[in-house]
Design a protein around this motif. Structure first.
Motif, PDB file in Angstrom:
ATOM      1  N   ARG A 104     -25.250   4.552  13.680  1.00 25.18           N
ATOM      2  CA  ARG A 104     -26.532   4.530  12.961  1.00 25.18           C
ATOM      3  C   ARG A 104     -27.533   5.492  13.589  1.00 25.18           C
ATOM      4  NH1 ARG A 104     -26.648  -2.055  12.056  1.00 25.18           N
ATOM      5  NH2 ARG A 104     -25.221  -2.073  10.260  1.00 25.18           N
ATOM      6  N   ALA A 107     -26.601   8.956  12.489  1.00 21.08           N
ATOM      7  CA  ALA A 107     -26.877   9.227  11.081  1.00 21.08           C
ATOM      8  C   ALA A 107     -28.364   9.355  10.794  1.00 21.08           C
ATOM      9  CB  ALA A 107     -26.281   8.116  10.213  1.00 21.08           C
ATOM     10  N   ALA A 175     -21.822  10.401   8.901  1.00 23.86           N
ATOM     11  CA  ALA A 175     -22.325   9.555   7.814  1.00 23.86           C
ATOM     12  C   ALA A 175     -21.259   8.586   7.326  1.00 23.86           C
ATOM     13  CB  ALA A 175     -22.814  10.441   6.661  1.00 23.86           C
ATOM     14  N   TYR A 176     -20.015   9.036   7.267  1.00 20.78           N
ATOM     15  CA  TYR A 176     -18.929   8.163   6.817  1.00 20.78           C
ATOM     16  C   TYR A 176     -18.756   6.977   7.764  1.00 20.78           C
ATOM     17  CZ  TYR A 176     -14.225   6.682   5.445  1.00 20.78           C
ATOM     18  OH  TYR A 176     -13.142   5.941   5.038  1.00 20.78           O
ATOM     19  N   ASP A 179     -21.905   4.703   7.143  1.00 18.06           N
ATOM     20  CA  ASP A 179     -22.054   4.115   5.803  1.00 18.06           C
ATOM     21  C   ASP A 179     -20.840   3.328   5.331  1.00 18.06           C
ATOM     22  OD1 ASP A 179     -24.501   5.357   5.774  1.00 18.06           O
ATOM     23  OD2 ASP A 179     -23.857   7.041   4.524  1.00 18.06           O
ATOM     24  N   ASP A 180     -19.653   3.672   5.828  1.00 13.00           N
ATOM     25  CA  ASP A 180     -18.439   3.040   5.325  1.00 13.00           C
ATOM     26  C   ASP A 180     -17.678   2.247   6.389  1.00 13.00           C
ATOM     27  OD1 ASP A 180     -18.934   5.587   3.575  1.00 13.00           O
ATOM     28  OD2 ASP A 180     -17.645   4.309   2.355  1.00 13.00           O
TER      29      ASP A 180
END
Length: 435
Positions: A104, A107, A175-176, A179-180
């Motif tokens: 986090r 990102a 980001a992946y 976020d995922d």
């Protein structure tokens, strides 16, 4: 710099303990700045201001503390060096929570700046505790089945590093993960599903660490390697753990911290003893390099022999974490032989490595050609070296890679004494835009 707070007696005491002048500390801070991609130009007058109580801007307190830690041989925090303010990042006991927080931060555009300015910490380059027995129902080193999407992501980002360099798609992987992958970890599955998810996350963290390392951001790369081995350890997967620790050894080695590199390589080799043959070859090849650099000729050649025998026994695999390409082993063999003073043997190994690099491995081919050219020049073969550097420049044009940029700078420096020769002048002209 912020306003003075009064003389910094703590920093002065540490300088005395280190046996350093003000100029020596300034040089060390500048060198550490290069490890995080910052071009710093501090001198003794800047250190004199710090001693007088001036607070330098972030990340200088962290860099000064790490420089003193390396010199003195014990961990020194910015606070201990008289630089109060930004706290040292804590490491949560729960690896999933820590990894989620790291993703986090990475990102977030504002927090990412501080994360990327984190120096590599030699005190953290220690052998971590290996995992216990593997989770029941899952073979060590087996491909995680935490969903086709995660497996496809591992394959995609591994191929991206080879084809385009570590600075390409780095923010996409970051980001992946945030976020995922982090939300998947938060679901806390049990049993085999949990182990598979942890290993998949470990592999993606490992790949992002490689990207940052190729981008010459060694501190944040070290953070991701740390969580990659912690996630593998949480899964009870000694094979996945050994892969990460082996990479940590290579990072320590390239930064010149040979004692750490040797200890990490030895630990990776022990953990990989029951692993598939490709993993054993991967671990033993790095162990051979570190032994060679420390002057242990017999041990290095023995480890290299074990790596080659394991590679011969390894079967073909499409998964990037289940294979060890022959070209990569030849590249490591060249490092061993060069460190042992066998220039002709190193050249032969690099020639084989270049010949076996697949077309998709643009980064590997570029770095192999650059290494090959440098050794050719050392052997007095200027024309052949220029031809190899031509191939390097052609491959480099397709890359976003800090390692390739560093190889370019090394090439230009090596060729300057021969700049009046036409092939060399042509190379220097062609490469001028890449300085």
């Amino acid at each position: 710099m912020t306003n003075p707070r009064g003389p910094n007696h703590q920093l002065r005491a540490l300088l005395t303990e280190a046996g350093w002048t003000q100029e020596a500390l300034a040089r060390a801070v500048n060198a550490l700045g290069a490890e995080i991609g910052a071009a710093l130009r501090y001198d003794r007058t800047a250190v004199a201001h710090w001693l007088a109580g001036t607070q330098p801007r972030h990340p200088v307190p962290q860099l000064a503390a790490e420089a003193l830690s390396r010199r003195i041989g014990r961990a020194v925090t910015p606070e201990a060096a008289g630089f109060p303010g930004r706290p040292r990042d804590a490491r949560p006991a729960d690896p999933v929570a820590g990894f989620t927080a790291l993703c986090r931060s990475d990102a977030d555009a504002e927090r990412r700046v501080g994360l990327h300015q984190r120096p590599y910490r030699v005190a953290d380059a220690v052998v971590p505790t290996p995992p216990g027995p593997a989770s029941p129902g899952r073979p060590p080193g087996g491909r995680p089945e935490a969903g086709p999407a995660l497996h496809d992501a591992v394959t995609f980002f591994a191929a991206s590093i080879d084809a385009h360099g570590g600075r390409h798609a780095r923010s996409a992987l970051s980001a992946y993960l945030a976020d995922d992958v982090a939300p998947l970890l938060a679901t806390r599955p049990a049993g085999r599903a949990r182990a598979e998810l942890l290993v998949a996350a470990s592999r993606l963290a490992f790949l992002l660490a490689r990207m940052y390392e190729d981008g010459l951001l060694h501190g944040v790369a070290q953070r991701y390697y740390t969580y990659a081995h912690r996630l593998a350890g949480e899964a009870g997967d000694r094979t996945a753990w050994s892969v990460v620790v082996r990479a940590m050894s290579a990072q320590a080695q390239r930064l010149g911290h040979l004692p750490s590199a040797l200890q990490l390589a030895e630990a990776a080799g022990r953990a990989a003893r029951a692993a598939p043959q490709a993993h054993q070859a991967y671990a033993q090849a790095q162990f051979a390099v570190t032994l060679a650099l420390t002057g242990d000729r017999r041990g290095a050649l023995s480890a290299l022999g074990r790596a080659e025998r394991a590679a011969d026994r390894a079967g073909a695999a499409s998964d990037p974490f289940d294979s060890y390409p022959a070209a990569a082993l030849h590249f490591q063999a060249a490092s061993v032989l060069e460190a042992l003073g066998d220039l002709s043997g190193a050249l032969a190994a690099l020639r084989r490595a270049a010949g076996e690099r697949p077309a998709a491995d643009v980064r590997g081919l570029a770095l192999t050609q650059a290494r090959f050219a440098g050794l050719l020049l050392r052997g007095g073969h200027l024309d052949e070296a220029c031809a190899s550097w031509e191939a390097f420049l052609t491959a480099r044009e397709r890359l976003r890679s800090g390692d390739a940029e560093r190889a370019l700078r090394d090439m230009r420096q090596a060729l300057l004494p021969f700049r009046n020769r036409k092939p060399v002048a042509d190379l220097l002209t062609r490469s001028a835009h890449g300085r």
